[in-house]
Design an enzyme around this catalytic site. Structure first.
Site, mmCIF file in Angstrom:
data_model
loop_
_atom_site.group_PDB
_atom_site.id
_atom_site.type_symbol
_atom_site.label_atom_id
_atom_site.label_comp_id
_atom_site.label_asym_id
_atom_site.label_seq_id
_atom_site.Cartn_x
_atom_site.Cartn_y
_atom_site.Cartn_z
ATOM 1 N N ASP A 111 -88.764 -63.678 89.956
ATOM 2 C CA ASP A 111 -89.610 -62.990 89.936
ATOM 3 C C ASP A 111 -91.364 -63.554 89.547
ATOM 4 O O ASP A 111 -91.960 -63.443 89.168
ATOM 5 C CB ASP A 111 -89.692 -61.871 88.827
ATOM 6 N N GLU A 133 -80.650 -62.300 91.185
ATOM 7 C CA GLU A 133 -81.094 -61.203 90.348
ATOM 8 C C GLU A 133 -81.955 -60.586 90.706
ATOM 9 O O GLU A 133 -83.317 -60.497 90.599
ATOM 10 C CB GLU A 133 -81.934 -62.367 89.370
ATOM 11 N N GLU A 147 -94.871 -60.249 87.050
ATOM 12 C CA GLU A 147 -93.395 -60.412 87.399
ATOM 13 C C GLU A 147 -92.882 -59.113 88.110
ATOM 14 O O GLU A 147 -92.550 -59.164 88.927
ATOM 15 C CB GLU A 147 -92.670 -61.137 86.463
ATOM 16 N N HIS A 228 -94.737 -66.436 76.212
ATOM 17 C CA HIS A 228 -95.354 -66.952 76.831
ATOM 18 C C HIS A 228 -95.880 -66.596 77.677
ATOM 19 O O HIS A 228 -96.713 -66.706 78.639
ATOM 20 C CB HIS A 228 -95.124 -68.443 78.268
ATOM 21 N N ARG A 230 -97.792 -63.575 79.644
ATOM 22 C CA ARG A 230 -99.115 -63.987 80.794
ATOM 23 C C ARG A 230 -100.146 -62.878 79.878
ATOM 24 O O ARG A 230 -100.945 -62.495 79.621
ATOM 25 C CB ARG A 230 -99.463 -64.044 82.244
ATOM 26 N N HIS A 261 -95.182 -73.596 75.349
ATOM 27 C CA HIS A 261 -95.062 -73.683 76.353
ATOM 28 C C HIS A 261 -96.227 -74.392 77.146
ATOM 29 O O HIS A 261 -96.845 -74.731 76.511
ATOM 30 C CB HIS A 261 -95.223 -72.245 77.218
HETATM 31 N N1 UDP Z 1 -86.085 -72.821 78.359
HETATM 32 C C1 UDP Z 1 -86.197 -74.277 78.004
HETATM 33 N N2 UDP Z 1 -87.176 -74.556 77.189
HETATM 34 C C2 UDP Z 1 -87.912 -73.980 76.388
HETATM 35 C C3 UDP Z 1 -87.498 -72.741 76.572
HETATM 36 C C4 UDP Z 1 -86.840 -72.396 77.678
HETATM 37 O O1 UDP Z 1 -85.090 -74.522 78.854
HETATM 38 O O2 UDP Z 1 -88.617 -74.454 75.863
HETATM 39 C C5 UDP Z 1 -84.976 -72.027 79.226
HETATM 40 C C6 UDP Z 1 -83.925 -71.304 78.713
HETATM 41 O O3 UDP Z 1 -83.193 -71.728 78.032
HETATM 42 C C7 UDP Z 1 -83.588 -70.005 79.643
HETATM 43 C C8 UDP Z 1 -85.421 -70.077 80.724
HETATM 44 O O4 UDP Z 1 -86.020 -71.686 80.231
HETATM 45 O O5 UDP Z 1 -83.295 -70.239 80.792
HETATM 46 C C9 UDP Z 1 -86.405 -69.102 80.270
HETATM 47 O O6 UDP Z 1 -87.264 -70.139 81.267
HETATM 48 P P1 UDP Z 1 -88.876 -69.028 80.523
HETATM 49 O O7 UDP Z 1 -88.697 -68.339 78.982
HETATM 50 O O8 UDP Z 1 -90.279 -70.239 81.017
HETATM 51 O O9 UDP Z 1 -88.926 -67.969 81.935
HETATM 52 P P2 UDP Z 1 -88.509 -66.250 81.947
HETATM 53 O O10 UDP Z 1 -87.302 -66.213 81.446
HETATM 54 O O11 UDP Z 1 -89.019 -65.389 80.720
HETATM 55 O O12 UDP Z 1 -89.060 -65.852 82.998
#
Ligand code: UDP
Length: 387
Positions: A111, A133, A147, A228, A230, A261
């Site tokens: 997303d 997804e 998103e 993180h 927004r 982040h």
């Molecule tokens: N992740 C990572 N390093 C970090 C934080 C998260 O590799 O410092 C991984 C985590 O294991 C997951 C993904 O990043 O698979 C999630 O990404 P994020 O939280 O940025 O995005 P969201 O899932 O909220 O879209």
């Protein structure tokens, strides 16, 4: 009807359909890497990997781990660029590239701006979009922002929908999206199981950053925190950070491990509150593998991340979700995650409960993950091969 890619292999003429996988951010790489690796094994499909470069540093480490090489990089990342600018640039650059490589399908995951822009670019060129997804919804177009809207737009533009859960299939049905909807499980679990398998004793080397290695996970209860979103920039993030200090001061055997982040809107607010506490470990984004290591060894996870909500339960870690709404209600319903919101009092109360009530902790950590069995990518590739 499909454009056919031909290669000569020995005396055989093989025809393979080209799939342009378009990724831009960390979670997209993690969730599409297992699909890419599976597609590489296919005799009918040929993946082409396009990186828009929406996240730069965080993506490169992941390619390395999964042993993947991008075919194209559009280098769209600019510090502090607006959503409008990024969207416009992404549509233009992706369109030019798609015209050049003429894929049979475009595949996107999730997303993000990359996903929405790529889907629109493909749609204008009448290239079918496969959405991995698909079907996650909070019901609030501003939460998560942007998103929730991006995923809704992609569902309208896509021709094939890979839904991770039954709930996601239902969400699509409610919007009258019924054709080519497949229940597959979430590929994030495929990536996670691949990674945990390799962490525990393989040739691939796990090198967590020094600071993570130096944490004594036995002596301290490590609370792993990621923030993180927004919609929580500013005040909400500041208050969450202050609550973490309160938790640490009330529970002397805990430490907070917080990978920052890259977004300056997050780090500039959190850092001043947390940087001087001795039991706070603020680290640069550690990359996926060390992060999995940290999740595996932590006591508890506090997060506003989507992916982490899915990964925690597979590793048996209770997840407190620092958001007012989630598109992943499955974990909440199953009892492995709790939506604690952004109210400091509630965050403190729920965290304190898990730090003091052993029974409550055990109950949450024993719940089976509702997000998948690690075979989603195989299912996706099989379905695509049959189309
Ligand atoms: N992740 C990572 N390093 C970090 C934080 C998260 O590799 O410092 C991984 C985590 O294991 C997951 C993904 O990043 O698979 C999630 O990404 P994020 O939280 O940025 O995005 P969201 O899932 O909220 O879209």
């Amino acid at each position: 009807m499909f454009f056919v890619y031909s290669i000569i292999g020995g005396d055989k003429l093989l025809t393979m359909k080209k799939i342009a996988i378009i990724i831009g951010t960390r979670p997209e790489v993690i969730k599409l890497a297992p699909v890419y690796l599976e597609l590489k094994k296919s005799k009918k499909l040929k993946p082409i990997l396009i990186n828009t470069g929406q996240h730069k540093e965080m993506v490169d480490q992941m390619f390395k781990w999964f042993g993947i090489k991008e075919n194209y990089n559009l280098k769209l990342m600019e510090t502090n660029q607006t959503l409008q600018n990024l969207t416009a640039k992404a549509i233009g650059s992706i369109t030019d590239l798609l015209k050049q490589i003429k894929p049979d399908f475009v595949m996107v995951e999730g997303d993000t701006v990359t996903v929405m822009a790529a889907s629109l670019a493909a749609f204008y060129l009448k290239i079918p979009v496969a959405h991995v997804e698909a079907g996650l919804r909070t019901g609030d177009i501003y939460n998560p922002f942007p998103e929730e809207m991006a995923r809704r737009v992609v569902s309208r533009l896509a021709s094939i929908h890979f839904a991770p859960t039954k709930k996601a299939v239902l969400n699509l049905k409610k919007e009258n999206i019924k054709n080519n909807v497949y229940l597959t499980g979430n590929t994030v679990i495929d990536a996670l199981l691949y990674t945990t398998k390799h962490i525990s004793g393989s040739k691939k080397k796990l090198v967590p950053p020094m600071i993570v290695r130096s944490l004594d996970f036995k002596k301290h209860r490590v609370i792993l925190v990621t923030i993180h979103r927004r919609e929580n920039f500013g005040k909400a993030h500041r208050e969450i950070a202050r609550t973490l200090i309160k938790i640490l001061n009330n529970f002397p055997d805990t430490v907070v491990l917080l990978p920052l982040h890259m977004n300056p809107n997050v780090r500039n607010v959190i850092k001043p509150v947390l940087k001087n506490h001795k039991r706070v470990f603020l680290i640069e984004p550690p990359g996926y593998v060390p992060f999995v290591y940290a999740m595996k060894n932590s006591y508890l996870i506090l997060t506003d991340s989507g992916g982490v909500q899915e990964e925690g339960p597979t590793l048996g870690k209770p997840v407190l979700v620092l958001r007012t709404t989630t598109e992943r209600p499955e974990g909440i319903k199953a009892g492995c995650a709790k939506l604690v919101g952004i109210d400091p009092k509630n965050i403190f109360k729920e965290t304190a409960k898990l730090l003091t009530d052993k029974k409550a902790y055990k109950k949450m950590s024993k719940v089976k993950s509702p997000y998948g069995d690690g075979k989603a990518s195989k299912r996706i590739v099989k379905i695509l091969e049959g189309l």
